[in-house]
Scaffold this motif. Sequence first.
Motif, mmCIF file in Angstrom:
data_model
loop_
_atom_site.group_PDB
_atom_site.id
_atom_site.type_symbol
_atom_site.label_atom_id
_atom_site.label_comp_id
_atom_site.label_asym_id
_atom_site.label_seq_id
_atom_site.Cartn_x
_atom_site.Cartn_y
_atom_site.Cartn_z
ATOM 1 N N ASN A 168 1.905 1.509 -3.403
ATOM 2 C CA ASN A 168 0.669 1.917 -4.137
ATOM 3 C C ASN A 168 0.441 3.585 -4.031
ATOM 4 O OD1 ASN A 168 0.213 -0.473 -5.248
ATOM 5 N ND2 ASN A 168 -1.730 -0.665 -3.911
ATOM 6 N N THR A 169 0.515 3.973 -2.586
ATOM 7 C CA THR A 169 0.634 5.575 -2.549
ATOM 8 C C THR A 169 1.505 6.320 -3.207
ATOM 9 O OG1 THR A 169 -0.520 4.939 -0.386
ATOM 10 C CG2 THR A 169 0.161 7.120 -0.499
ATOM 11 N N SER A 226 -4.226 12.626 -2.042
ATOM 12 C CA SER A 226 -3.852 11.476 -2.518
ATOM 13 C C SER A 226 -3.427 10.688 -1.402
ATOM 14 C CB SER A 226 -2.826 11.695 -3.884
ATOM 15 O OG SER A 226 -1.475 11.685 -3.368
ATOM 16 N N VAL A 250 -4.891 0.980 -0.227
ATOM 17 C CA VAL A 250 -4.170 2.204 0.104
ATOM 18 C C VAL A 250 -4.181 1.985 1.504
ATOM 19 C CG1 VAL A 250 -4.519 3.676 -1.723
ATOM 20 C CG2 VAL A 250 -6.229 3.671 0.164
ATOM 21 N N LEU A 275 -4.130 0.083 -10.760
ATOM 22 C CA LEU A 275 -4.408 1.181 -10.186
ATOM 23 C C LEU A 275 -4.427 2.399 -11.299
ATOM 24 C CD1 LEU A 275 -1.340 1.775 -7.515
ATOM 25 C CD2 LEU A 275 -3.795 2.058 -7.146
ATOM 26 N N GLU A 306 0.906 -1.336 -0.169
ATOM 27 C CA GLU A 306 0.071 -0.043 0.013
ATOM 28 C C GLU A 306 0.935 1.229 0.024
ATOM 29 O OE1 GLU A 306 -3.749 -1.817 2.222
ATOM 30 O OE2 GLU A 306 -1.938 -0.817 3.403
#
Lengths: 374, 416
Positions: free
Chosen positions: A81-82, A306, A326, A238, A78
């Motif tokens: 991903n972030t 975000s 996330v 994503l 995560e």
Amino acid sequence: MKGLSRDRLWSVLVLLPSVLLLAVFVYGFIGRTVAVSLTDWGNDPAQALALNPVIRPVGLANYQELFTGFLQVRFRQELVNTLFFTVFFIAGTLGLGLALALLLDRNPRGEGLWRTIFLFPMSLSFIVTGTIWRWMLQPQGGLNQFPAVLGLPPGRFEWLSSTASIWGLDWNRVPLLTAAVVALALGVVAWRAARAGNRTRTLVAGACALVLLGWAVFVGPNVQLLPAPEVHGFNLALVGIILAAVWQMSGYTMALYLAGLRGIPEELREAARVDGANEVGLYRHVVFPLLSPITLSAMIILGHISLKIFDLVYAMTGPDNTYTSVPALNMYLTSFRQNQFALGAAIGTILLILVAFVIVPYLASAFRREEGHA
Amino acid sequence: MNLSLAKKTALLAAALAAASGASAAGKLEIFSWWSGDEGPALEALIKLYRQKYPAVAVDNATVSGGAGTNAKAVLKTRMLGGTPPDSFQVHAGQELIGTWVVANRMEDLSGLFRTEGWSKVYPKDLVTLLSSKGGIWSVPVNVHRSNVMWYNPAKLRAWGVTPPKTWNEFLTTCAALKRKGVAAPLVMGENWTQQHLWESVMIGTLGAQGWQDLWSGKTKFTDPKVVQGFTTFGRVLDCANKDASGLSWQQASDRIVDGTSAFNIMGDWAAGYFTTTKKLRPSTGFGWAASPGTSGTFVMLADSFGLPKGAKNRAEALNWLRVLGSKAGQDAFNPLKGSIAARTDSDLSKYSTYSKSAAADWRKNRIVGSMVHGAVAPESFMSAFGAVVDQFVASRNAQAAANAAGQLATRSGIGR
């Protein structure tokens, strides 16, 4: 007693309630979350939801678990991903917003209508955006059907359900990379200080950069966070979420940029033209530098959106899809489904620190500017 | 004047009595996540309760959201805040025991089971699943079956295959179907349906007893048999569609109807979807069998209600539980919900064709609990297990997945 004039007393009285509320409901709760993250609340199911749970302090064990624990692979993915989401989301939103603003700045016919159309997505909540885009990105419908309209075979990209990932990186390399990146940043600071003629600053920054680089080269490769290599990369699923987020927020940056463009006096442009600048040069040397403060503040707003994004992902791929998850989602699930309150609080604290990384430098520069004006 | 004063006093006394009578009849708050399609079934139960106890004001506190994800969060807030609802819905078994019973927040209902004679009408395996630490903790209203394999009979005939009986047979059938051009013989959907499939594969591999040993701690997750189960699961996944995480279970079921895929492993709420939404006839429009390797085993999940400690209207809540457990209550609720009664003496004439066959199995099969639906594993395990399955789907490393599941089991206190 000038300090306690009637006016001043009034202002203190009027401000006091909101200051107290902020102190309790923002800073008090932040403090409580950090305190909970340093305990073992929830690790033992029998104590998690008991009426008077026994809670013991465990120091930083929860953080250690998150970054190196065998079971917390999901959290590390995560974080990656972030990172990718933030980079592509900000780049996409700024780029598209600027492009739209430049188009509208040429005063096309029906400009007001276009402006409304582009700004409209912002009036929706992320939950609504997510639901609409989930329909459009369905495996067999939506965007994949576009080529079929032209008689071509439908697309095969699995927008939200892909499990493929690119640009993989072993988690064990993270300390090494972090050190290298920070060293590079310090090197830039040193170089700029040297050019500005600030000697102590050059020496301190340079020395720090060298120490970090040394660590990255000689010690870093031997640091083993995990027993086995663990590869995290950019999950292609994503892409769909980034698309929806850019669609939602680019109207906002367009409005910001448009205001900035309209704020540039015509005289400046004319002066540049008189000095022989062509259209490209005009934008490069006059317009874009004047827009840079807008870019900065847009990046701050988008950056913190975000980092704490939750609802869009929840609506588009659900809470259980680990490929698009996330940290904010994980925090919710860890606390309210697994009852691991301390671990959830630790994830929350990490999120707060990440947001602080974005916000604090901005606040610092804003304060400095205000003091400069005063 | 004296007379009127006496009259007044009498009136006042009567009014007071009426008021105190009304407050004694009291209130009842029922907390559940049954809304939408399931709302009418709950209403039928409440109607039955109102007939028996007309003076009680029933507060239907429903928090909508599939499988109770939202309701559970609200419930936690209320329990931690010290204002529990009088009775709340929960998946029967470890989801309740591992969360609320271990925290000492529930009342033991074994007295109620004794006085109502429920131990005789509920299957013994079921009562075992509801019990721990010498108590029985909730009253099951309905039962669903999780190990059902759904198919399209006409399509299977056209392809010339029959529903496989074991997972090895399934893999052979899968290969045959692939040769005939069926890209994904098995269809699955989003994350939880993949865990649902994992459960069926594991029970089909380990057997009912092996599955129970896994949750009682007799068999470790790192046992070679479990690793073998993961390996089989991986081979089964090779037969499945690649776009799974984008599909709801309904969309996955649609692919059985349109013949894109041959099989789907899903709980028996799929029967309701096929008959009510898709207007298909049981046995001809859609067919079913126990998932491979599990015939003679009924993998169950149940919705149930418990009694939290400190409930404000305890007596009314106990009456509510009595209605839930009664034959009339279960027969009012289940035909509407599309499930079967947990009691073995229910009136089968009220049920659909599929439910009749499930009820017949319920009475004679070996009963074990479902993991993904909360019967055998606590929430802390279930919720984190999705990540283990996802990791396995990506890496296909059976040993690593078994190790991770083992650590998770230790952390959640399984077999302790």
